[in-house]
Design an enzyme around this catalytic site. Structure first.
Site, PDB file in Angstrom:
ATOM      1  N   SER A   1      33.435  70.298  20.400  1.00 11.44           N
ATOM      2  CA  SER A   1      33.163  71.727  20.476  1.00 11.44           C
ATOM      3  C   SER A   1      32.336  72.192  19.276  1.00 11.44           C
ATOM      4  CB  SER A   1      34.486  72.494  20.518  1.00 11.44           C
ATOM      5  OG  SER A   1      34.270  73.882  20.580  1.00 11.44           O
TER       6      SER A   1
ATOM      7  N   LYS B   1      41.859  68.987  32.979  1.00 14.19           N
ATOM      8  CA  LYS B   1      41.990  67.911  31.998  1.00 14.19           C
ATOM      9  C   LYS B   1      43.006  66.854  32.431  1.00 14.19           C
ATOM     10  CE  LYS B   1      38.853  69.181  29.085  1.00 14.19           C
ATOM     11  NZ  LYS B   1      37.577  68.409  29.030  1.00 14.19           N
TER      12      LYS B   1
ATOM     13  N   ASP C   1      30.378  68.183  31.325  1.00 11.83           N
ATOM     14  CA  ASP C   1      31.591  67.867  30.557  1.00 11.83           C
ATOM     15  C   ASP C   1      32.176  66.476  30.776  1.00 11.83           C
ATOM     16  OD1 ASP C   1      33.457  68.839  28.635  1.00 11.83           O
ATOM     17  OD2 ASP C   1      34.938  69.101  30.206  1.00 11.83           O
TER      18      ASP C   1
ATOM     19  N   HIS D   1      33.529  61.806  27.979  1.00 10.25           N
ATOM     20  CA  HIS D   1      33.569  63.243  27.739  1.00 10.25           C
ATOM     21  C   HIS D   1      32.188  63.631  27.223  1.00 10.25           C
ATOM     22  CE1 HIS D   1      35.410  66.854  25.393  1.00 10.25           C
ATOM     23  NE2 HIS D   1      35.017  67.214  26.593  1.00 10.25           N
TER      24      HIS D   1
ATOM     25  N   ARG E   1      36.626  81.947  28.654  1.00  4.30           N
ATOM     26  CA  ARG E   1      35.814  81.028  29.466  1.00  4.30           C
ATOM     27  C   ARG E   1      35.487  81.618  30.837  1.00  4.30           C
ATOM     28  NH1 ARG E   1      35.635  75.453  27.965  1.00  4.30           N
ATOM     29  NH2 ARG E   1      36.818  75.032  26.056  1.00  4.30           N
TER      30      ARG E   1
ATOM     31  N   ARG F   1      44.795  74.639  25.994  1.00  6.16           N
ATOM     32  CA  ARG F   1      45.660  73.516  26.347  1.00  6.16           C
ATOM     33  C   ARG F   1      46.843  73.408  25.382  1.00  6.16           C
ATOM     34  NH1 ARG F   1      43.944  69.255  25.055  1.00  6.16           N
ATOM     35  NH2 ARG F   1      42.087  69.824  23.895  1.00  6.16           N
TER      36      ARG F   1
ATOM     37  N   LYS G   1      26.617  70.641  22.797  1.00  5.45           N
ATOM     38  CA  LYS G   1      26.577  69.738  23.953  1.00  5.45           C
ATOM     39  C   LYS G   1      26.084  70.455  25.213  1.00  5.45           C
ATOM     40  CE  LYS G   1      30.649  68.310  25.259  1.00  5.45           C
ATOM     41  NZ  LYS G   1      31.040  68.862  26.585  1.00  5.45           N
ATOM     42  N   THR G   2      26.694  71.581  25.536  1.00  2.00           N
ATOM     43  CA  THR G   2      26.313  72.309  26.750  1.00  2.00           C
ATOM     44  C   THR G   2      24.920  72.902  26.620  1.00  2.00           C
ATOM     45  OG1 THR G   2      28.614  72.821  27.282  1.00  2.00           O
ATOM     46  CG2 THR G   2      26.946  74.217  28.273  1.00  2.00           C
TER      47      THR G   2
END
Length: 532
Positions: free
Chosen positions: A239, A200, A258, A219, A324, A60, A243-244
């Site tokens: 990050s 986003k 997410d 988030h 990704r 981004r 989390k994932t």
């Protein structure tokens, strides 16, 4: 030329966009891949995955993102965090982009942001690249054919990577621009092929719109117990905090990884897919995510691969560490079919503490939860960036500051109220270091983290005994099945206890210094929980 399924009253021409050579509406996955291959936008990989590179933009561009300053949003945007653009500059930018689009070939996807029909956002995404259409078709939620017959977009995104903005003419910073106009319900993206800007931008829209409807935008990842959607949990985390990985528990149902909302009816996923990092991805560690990299239609972004076999190299970060893959949720076997859950019974805030100070888990009061939510703490470690020689704190409010158009305390207060109303248990989980800081100690054992999380989610941890942490004031369990007791007291894991005390005092001061910016906006209960 116009092809595809669209509400005849909602064509691009009806929106004032004319002069295009061809427009393709709501093409399915196979047709988008055919178009992308024909346009030489990428190559077909193993299993029918689509392999692309995004040029100089492999992530981004937050410094090139702007919100148009109009009377409608003047008093509600967090301007310290969102760069303003004036209306006249936006109008010139819009006109120039439409002129640039004339004679071009564009792909339209009409999609939903949000699994809850009461709160979803109808979004039209117009892309110059066919694979961007494929990407956003994965990442948002797809209407049925009958729904497309009456689909009327509330917001439209125009994405033109070949358009180059003029900073002097368009009131922006560089050739790259992402401009959100809430009054005109329009987002303009130019000068970048990074697909994540589409996703986003929708998240930012929902982060602004939903709090006005008393819906918390988050988030976070989320899951629920098998056969019991009311036993839901959400996982906040920046990050590198896990989390994932931690939410993708095979013994629970994945709601999403997410972006979610929390309404009076429960939680709901904003998305229809996942956008997972693939650097160092291993089949044995995350078999289902790994398997998606060889499934039809998965978008593989900025990964090095063998030109002949198309074998992916998960360790080569020469293009970017932000490599990704994007795929639909149904590619994960334990994903929820509805993407809905009840009110969370547990709220997990993940942090990676490279200072080695925080315990592996702590129980938070609602006020403490707001404090840590507003803080959004994790840490960078030595070696991850040039010039970083010791752990550095990272505070990203609400665990997602770049996507927060309203002031942080708006989201914090909503979360605090919902926790209190629905009786959620709140936990701070440290997946960082123990026995010393980064370079001296060791990473928190994943087996211990999983055991602590399992005990928190099944309610057994809540029933045990706790001690009051002398540094942060939260409750820390004295024991947990399958976890060494010494691990629950980080000071005991350090050989040099005085060094731990000094490190703890340093981290407490960092928290205090960061939180001072929120003190004028919070209530006395949260001030009491704050370390100031």
């Amino acid at each position: 030329m116009t092809t595809g399924h669209v509400n005849p009253d909602q064509t691009l021409e009806a929106q004032g966009i004319s002069g295009l050579a061809s427009v393709y509406y709501n093409l399915p996955e196979h047709a988008l891949i055919e178009a992308a291959l024909k346009n030489d936008e990428g190559v077909l990989g193993q299993g029918g995955a689509f392999l692309v590179t995004t040029g100089k933009h492999t992530g981004r561009s937050p410094k090139d993102k702007f919100v148009v300053r109009t009377p409608q949003v003047e008093d509600t945007i967090w301007w310290e965090n969102n760069a303003p653009m004036n209306s006249s500059s936006f109008d010139v930018l819009h006109a120039d982009m439409l002129k640039h689009m004339e004679g071009g070939r564009y792909y339209v996807q009409d999609l939903y942001g949000g699994a809850d029909a009461e709160h979803r956002l109808d979004v039209r995404v117009v892309t110059e690249l066919a694979w961007h259409g494929l990407f956003i078709r994965h990442l948002l939620r797809r209407p049925s054919m009958a729904e497309l017959d009456v689909f009327a977009p509330e917001f439209t995104i125009l994405n033109c990577p070949t358009f180059k903005a003029d900073p002097e003419r368009h009131g922006c910073r560089s050739e790259t621009v992402i401009a959100l106009n809430f009054e005109k319900k329009l987002i303009l993206i130019g000068g970048t092929a990074y697909a994540g800007e589409n996703k986003k931008s929708v998240f930012t829209l929902l982060n602004y719109i939903l709090p006005g409807k008393d819906v918390m935008a988050m988030h976070c990842s989320a899951n629920h117990a098998v056969d019991n959607p009311s036993d839901a949990a959400v996982f906040f985390g920046l990050s590198g905090t896990g989390k994932t990985t931690l939410s993708a528990d095979p013994s629970r149902i994945l709601i999403g990884d997410d972006e979610h909302g929390w309404s009076d009816r429960g939680i709901f996923n904003f998305e229809g897919g996942c956008y997972a990092k693939t650097i160092n991805l291993r089949e044995e560690a995350e078999p289902e995510i790994f398997a998606t990299t060889k499934k039809f239609g998965t978008v593989i972004e900025n990964m090095v691969y063998d030109e002949h076999t198309k074998e992916l190299d998960f360790d080569d970060d020469s293009l970017t560490a932000n490599m990704r893959c994007a795929y639909p949720l149904e590619y994960i076997s334990n994903a929820s079919a509805t993407a809905l859950g009840g009110h969370p019974k547990n709220i997990i805030m993940l942090t990676c503490d490279a200072f080695g100070v925080l315990p592996p888990i702590a129980r938070l009061t609602p006020a403490q939860a707001m404090y840590h939510f507003l803080s959004g703490f994790t840490s960078k470690v030595a070696g991850t960036e040039r010039g970083v020689t010791e752990p550095e704190p990272t505070f990203s409010t609400c665990f997602g500051a770049p996507f927060m158009p309203r002031r942080p305390e708006v989201y914090g207060k909503l979360l605090q109220e919902k926790i209190a109303k629905h009786g959620a248990s709140c936990w701070l989980v440290n997946t960082g270091w123990t026995g010393g800081a980064y370079g001296t100690g060791s990473r928190m054992p994943i087996r211990a983290t999983r055991a602590l999380l399992s005990s928190a989610l099944d309610g057994s941890l809540e029933k045990g005994e706790f001690r009051k942490d002398s540094n942060f004031g939260f409750d820390v369990p004295l024991s947990c099945s399958g976890v060494a007791e010494v691990l629950l007291d980080p000071r005991r894991t350090w050989e040099d206890k005085e060094a731990y005390d000094a490190q703890a005092a340093k981290l407490v001061q960092m928290f205090s210094d960061n939180f001072a910016q929120y003190v004028p906006f919070i209530d006395d209960e949260v001030k009491a929980a704050a370390i100031c």
